[in-house]
Design a protein around this motif. Structure first.
Motif, PDB file in Angstrom:
ATOM      1  N   GLY A   1      -5.621   8.486  15.005  1.00  0.00           N
ATOM      2  CA  GLY A   1      -6.105   7.389  14.006  1.00  0.00           C
ATOM      3  C   GLY A   1      -6.248   5.951  14.746  1.00  0.00           C
ATOM      4  N   ILE A   2      -7.295   5.347  14.735  1.00  0.00           N
ATOM      5  CA  ILE A   2      -7.451   3.932  15.293  1.00  0.00           C
ATOM      6  C   ILE A   2      -7.292   3.128  13.944  1.00  0.00           C
ATOM      7  CG2 ILE A   2      -8.636   1.958  16.213  1.00  0.00           C
ATOM      8  CD1 ILE A   2      -7.769   4.190  18.345  1.00  0.00           C
ATOM      9  N   ALA A   3      -6.256   2.475  13.869  1.00  0.00           N
ATOM     10  CA  ALA A   3      -5.844   1.681  12.604  1.00  0.00           C
ATOM     11  C   ALA A   3      -6.946   0.384  12.268  1.00  0.00           C
ATOM     12  CB  ALA A   3      -4.405   1.074  12.684  1.00  0.00           C
ATOM     13  N   PRO A   4      -7.676   0.199  11.368  1.00  0.00           N
ATOM     14  CA  PRO A   4      -8.300  -0.896  11.001  1.00  0.00           C
ATOM     15  C   PRO A   4      -7.652  -2.040  11.052  1.00  0.00           C
ATOM     16  CG  PRO A   4      -8.330   0.442   9.096  1.00  0.00           C
ATOM     17  CD  PRO A   4      -7.538   1.076  10.115  1.00  0.00           C
ATOM     18  N   LEU A   5      -7.953  -3.245  11.756  1.00  0.00           N
ATOM     19  CA  LEU A   5      -6.972  -4.260  11.618  1.00  0.00           C
ATOM     20  C   LEU A   5      -7.049  -5.105  10.445  1.00  0.00           C
ATOM     21  CD1 LEU A   5      -7.569  -5.999  15.329  1.00  0.00           C
ATOM     22  CD2 LEU A   5      -6.127  -4.485  14.600  1.00  0.00           C
ATOM     23  N   ASP A   6      -8.276  -5.037   9.602  1.00  0.00           N
ATOM     24  CA  ASP A   6      -8.522  -5.493   8.325  1.00  0.00           C
ATOM     25  C   ASP A   6      -8.190  -4.439   7.270  1.00  0.00           C
ATOM     26  OD1 ASP A   6      -8.769  -8.174   9.038  1.00  0.00           O
ATOM     27  OD2 ASP A   6     -10.610  -7.588   9.999  1.00  0.00           O
ATOM     28  N   GLY A   7      -7.584  -3.628   7.577  1.00  0.00           N
ATOM     29  CA  GLY A   7      -7.279  -2.250   6.572  1.00  0.00           C
ATOM     30  C   GLY A   7      -5.841  -1.697   6.524  1.00  0.00           C
ATOM     31  N   VAL A   8      -5.740  -0.481   6.023  1.00  0.00           N
ATOM     32  CA  VAL A   8      -4.493  -0.044   5.976  1.00  0.00           C
ATOM     33  C   VAL A   8      -4.469   1.309   7.171  1.00  0.00           C
ATOM     34  CG1 VAL A   8      -4.235  -0.780   3.878  1.00  0.00           C
ATOM     35  CG2 VAL A   8      -4.982   1.559   4.246  1.00  0.00           C
ATOM     36  N   THR A   9      -3.193   1.433   7.465  1.00  0.00           N
ATOM     37  CA  THR A   9      -3.075   2.701   8.397  1.00  0.00           C
ATOM     38  C   THR A   9      -2.772   3.928   7.534  1.00  0.00           C
ATOM     39  OG1 THR A   9      -0.616   2.509   8.256  1.00  0.00           O
ATOM     40  CG2 THR A   9      -1.580   0.946   9.798  1.00  0.00           C
ATOM     41  N   ARG A  10      -2.686   5.098   8.543  1.00  0.00           N
ATOM     42  CA  ARG A  10      -2.353   6.225   7.836  1.00  0.00           C
ATOM     43  C   ARG A  10      -0.870   6.275   7.528  1.00  0.00           C
ATOM     44  NH1 ARG A  10      -4.662  10.843  12.149  1.00  0.00           N
ATOM     45  NH2 ARG A  10      -7.211  10.349  11.746  1.00  0.00           N
TER      46      ARG A  10
ATOM     47  N   VAL B   1       2.480  -3.065   1.652  1.00  0.00           N
ATOM     48  CA  VAL B   1       2.249  -3.034   2.865  1.00  0.00           C
ATOM     49  C   VAL B   1       0.791  -2.111   3.460  1.00  0.00           C
ATOM     50  CG1 VAL B   1       4.690  -2.771   3.036  1.00  0.00           C
ATOM     51  CG2 VAL B   1       3.437  -0.714   3.225  1.00  0.00           C
ATOM     52  N   PRO B   2       0.364  -2.741   4.473  1.00  0.00           N
ATOM     53  CA  PRO B   2      -0.866  -2.175   4.937  1.00  0.00           C
ATOM     54  C   PRO B   2      -0.588  -0.931   5.497  1.00  0.00           C
ATOM     55  CG  PRO B   2       0.152  -3.647   6.680  1.00  0.00           C
ATOM     56  CD  PRO B   2       0.996  -3.588   5.502  1.00  0.00           C
ATOM     57  N   GLN B   3      -0.162   0.293   4.691  1.00  0.00           N
ATOM     58  CA  GLN B   3       0.030   1.513   4.849  1.00  0.00           C
ATOM     59  C   GLN B   3      -0.314   2.541   3.690  1.00  0.00           C
ATOM     60  OE1 GLN B   3       3.628   4.687   6.203  1.00  0.00           O
ATOM     61  NE2 GLN B   3       4.169   2.711   5.468  1.00  0.00           N
ATOM     62  N   HIS B   4      -1.303   3.637   4.039  1.00  0.00           N
ATOM     63  CA  HIS B   4      -1.427   4.536   2.692  1.00  0.00           C
ATOM     64  C   HIS B   4      -0.175   5.294   2.894  1.00  0.00           C
ATOM     65  CE1 HIS B   4      -3.270   7.334   0.075  1.00  0.00           C
ATOM     66  NE2 HIS B   4      -3.325   8.329   0.915  1.00  0.00           N
ATOM     67  N   ARG B   5       0.776   5.339   1.575  1.00  0.00           N
ATOM     68  CA  ARG B   5       2.046   6.109   1.892  1.00  0.00           C
ATOM     69  C   ARG B   5       2.189   6.394   0.514  1.00  0.00           C
ATOM     70  NH1 ARG B   5       5.987   6.827   5.678  1.00  0.00           N
ATOM     71  NH2 ARG B   5       7.855   7.655   5.342  1.00  0.00           N
ATOM     72  N   GLU B   6       1.865   7.631   0.122  1.00  0.00           N
ATOM     73  CA  GLU B   6       2.134   8.259  -1.426  1.00  0.00           C
ATOM     74  C   GLU B   6       3.498   8.919  -1.342  1.00  0.00           C
ATOM     75  OE1 GLU B   6      -1.995   8.990  -3.901  1.00  0.00           O
ATOM     76  OE2 GLU B   6      -1.602  10.214  -1.790  1.00  0.00           O
ATOM     77  N   ARG B   7       4.383   8.399  -2.367  1.00  0.00           N
ATOM     78  CA  ARG B   7       5.861   8.912  -2.428  1.00  0.00           C
ATOM     79  C   ARG B   7       5.996   9.369  -4.077  1.00  0.00           C
ATOM     80  NH1 ARG B   7       5.220  10.074   1.919  1.00  0.00           N
ATOM     81  NH2 ARG B   7       6.501   9.740   3.715  1.00  0.00           N
ATOM     82  N   ILE B   8       6.597  10.255  -4.325  1.00  0.00           N
ATOM     83  CA  ILE B   8       6.871  10.554  -5.730  1.00  0.00           C
ATOM     84  C   ILE B   8       8.248   9.754  -6.092  1.00  0.00           C
ATOM     85  CG2 ILE B   8       8.156  12.738  -5.424  1.00  0.00           C
ATOM     86  CD1 ILE B   8       7.174  13.582  -8.043  1.00  0.00           C
TER      87      ILE B   8
ATOM     88  N   LYS C   1      -2.916 -10.056  -3.031  1.00  0.00           N
ATOM     89  CA  LYS C   1      -3.611  -9.827  -1.813  1.00  0.00           C
ATOM     90  C   LYS C   1      -3.241  -8.621  -0.897  1.00  0.00           C
ATOM     91  CE  LYS C   1      -5.312 -12.433   2.215  1.00  0.00           C
ATOM     92  NZ  LYS C   1      -5.025 -13.405   3.370  1.00  0.00           N
ATOM     93  N   GLN C   2      -4.071  -7.812  -0.734  1.00  0.00           N
ATOM     94  CA  GLN C   2      -3.912  -6.492  -0.046  1.00  0.00           C
ATOM     95  C   GLN C   2      -3.402  -6.946   1.485  1.00  0.00           C
ATOM     96  OE1 GLN C   2      -3.981  -2.837  -0.548  1.00  0.00           O
ATOM     97  NE2 GLN C   2      -2.820  -3.139   1.415  1.00  0.00           N
ATOM     98  N   PRO C   3      -2.075  -6.483   1.838  1.00  0.00           N
ATOM     99  CA  PRO C   3      -1.754  -6.766   3.192  1.00  0.00           C
ATOM    100  C   PRO C   3      -2.803  -5.999   4.203  1.00  0.00           C
ATOM    101  CG  PRO C   3       0.165  -6.071   1.849  1.00  0.00           C
ATOM    102  CD  PRO C   3      -1.144  -5.770   0.994  1.00  0.00           C
TER     103      PRO C   3
END
Length: 388
Positions: A284-293, A209-216, A241-243
């Protein structure tokens, strides 16, 4: 949107309902809502059918992200538990099941037998003092001593009582470093004391998904059944392909999601103050061609960690449907609660396609182990213990 229904009950039923409301800590209205849901579930229950896949239980179920994941791997859920009434509402709307309530009051023996225990358990502080004192006196400590009073203890007591073939636990990345690593050390010791082979890895959901989300993610297999030499690898297959953020955005969005002038000015001033102090706190302004916080349960407050830029006006927060997509929920997933509750629920949930990938790895490993003739012979020779 909640509707009002006025009902009349006999005095004896009112008295019992009132007493139960006090004992359970719920309002009489909530008690009635739960009772009606359970009645409706019972009324539409289909005759029990044989499950072709592995069975699992869904603890600390939230809105059912883990359930979606394991069902996609062919699993059958035989029990779910979630205490939050709004999450129960969303769970019921999507699965037709009213999750059981407070896990601390559930007898482990009453939970159906299952192959896999699944839990996104909350992280609470563990008391180290009592353990340290016993160690200094040369006394052994068990998971009951080390984890009593935390919700992880309930995971352990169910593992002990029901002895599933495997488990999968999920938590925040910081679990590893909490209390200088001692919390995670106790968790590992407790699971190994229960005779499970334990594997873990920190995984980022941004490959799905287009979100930086680290989980154990912590996975375990029953050594009493499969022996000491079980191996497991988090051999995941994220999307080629990176969402990106624009993939999840709705085409038409209500003006109510646009930040007010007052809130937008506040967020800009807050960010400027922290920049001057030399830290990175701020919106945080999310980059449309990147990933969110990482989206969090506090997103309902101001949406500041993930904002979408808009031409000619203030930025906006994500809609609840966009939050669902950000976590990989399908568009068919129903959102029956208010925006505030929806933001909390999706912020607390999991990246569904990532967990689906892990679930498939666990199921594949169990299929391999369960068809290994050497393991089957070894397990048949082990006296089956009685749990007291």
């Amino acid at each position: 949107m909640a509707k009002q229904v006025h009902i009349r009950v006999d005095d004896d039923i009112y008295k019992e309902l009132s007493d139960y409301s006090v004992v359970s800590g719920q309002s009489m209205q909530d008690c009635l809502s739960v009772a009606i849901r359970q009645m409706l579930v019972k009324a539409k229950e289909e005759p029990s059918q044989d499950c072709n896949g592995y069975t699992f239980i869904d603890l600390f179920a939230g809105i059912g992200g883990m359930r979606l994941a394991f069902e996609s791997a062919g699993g059958c859920c035989v029990y779910s538990n979630e205490w939050n009434k709004y999450s129960q509402q969303t769970y019921y709307a999507n699965f037709g099941v009213q999750p059981d309530g407070d896990i601390t009051k559930v007898q482990a023996e009453s939970i159906p037998d299952h192959d896999i225990l699944v839990a996104g358990f909350p992280c609470q502080p563990f008391s180290i003092a009592g353990v340290s004192k016993k160690n200094s006196l040369g006394r052994a400590t068990g998971f009951e001593d080390k984890t009593q009073g935390t919700l992880f203890f309930d995971v352990c007591r169910i593992l002990k009582a029901k002895r599933p073939k495997a488990f999968m636990l999920e938590n925040v990345k910081n679990l590893c470093s909490h209390d200088k690593g001692r919390t995670f050390q106790i968790i590992q010791e407790s699971l190994r004391e229960l005779n499970y082979k334990v594997f873990f890895q920190i995984i980022d959901g941004k490959g799905y998904v287009p979100q930086h989300r680290e989980r154990i993610v912590i996975v375990g297999f029953d050594k009493e059944r499969y022996g000491e030499n079980v191996s497991f690898s988090f051999d995941l297959h994220p999307l080629k392909k990176q969402p990106v953020v624009r993939d999840i955005l709705e085409k038409e969005v209500s003006e109510k999601y646009t930040l007010s002038d007052k809130l937008w000015i506040y967020l800009q001033n807050y960010a400027a103050k922290h920049r001057e102090a030399g830290n990175g706190f701020g919106y945080g302004i999310a980059p449309l061609d990147g990933v969110t916080r990482t989206i969090s349960a506090r997103y309902y407050k101001d949406g500041s960690e993930i904002l979408i830029e808009q031409r000619g006006k203030n930025p906006r927060r994500l809609t609840p449907r966009e939050c669902a997509r950000l976590q990989g929920f399908p568009d068919s997933f129903k959102i029956p609660v208010s925006d505030t509750q929806a933001y909390r629920q999706f912020g607390n949930s999991v990246v569904v396609p990532l967990m689906s990938d892990v679930a498939k790895l666990i199921v594949a490993k169990l299929e391999q182990l369960d068809t290994d003739p050497q393991i089957e012979i070894a397990f048949s020779n082990i006296p089956q213990r009685k749990v007291i």
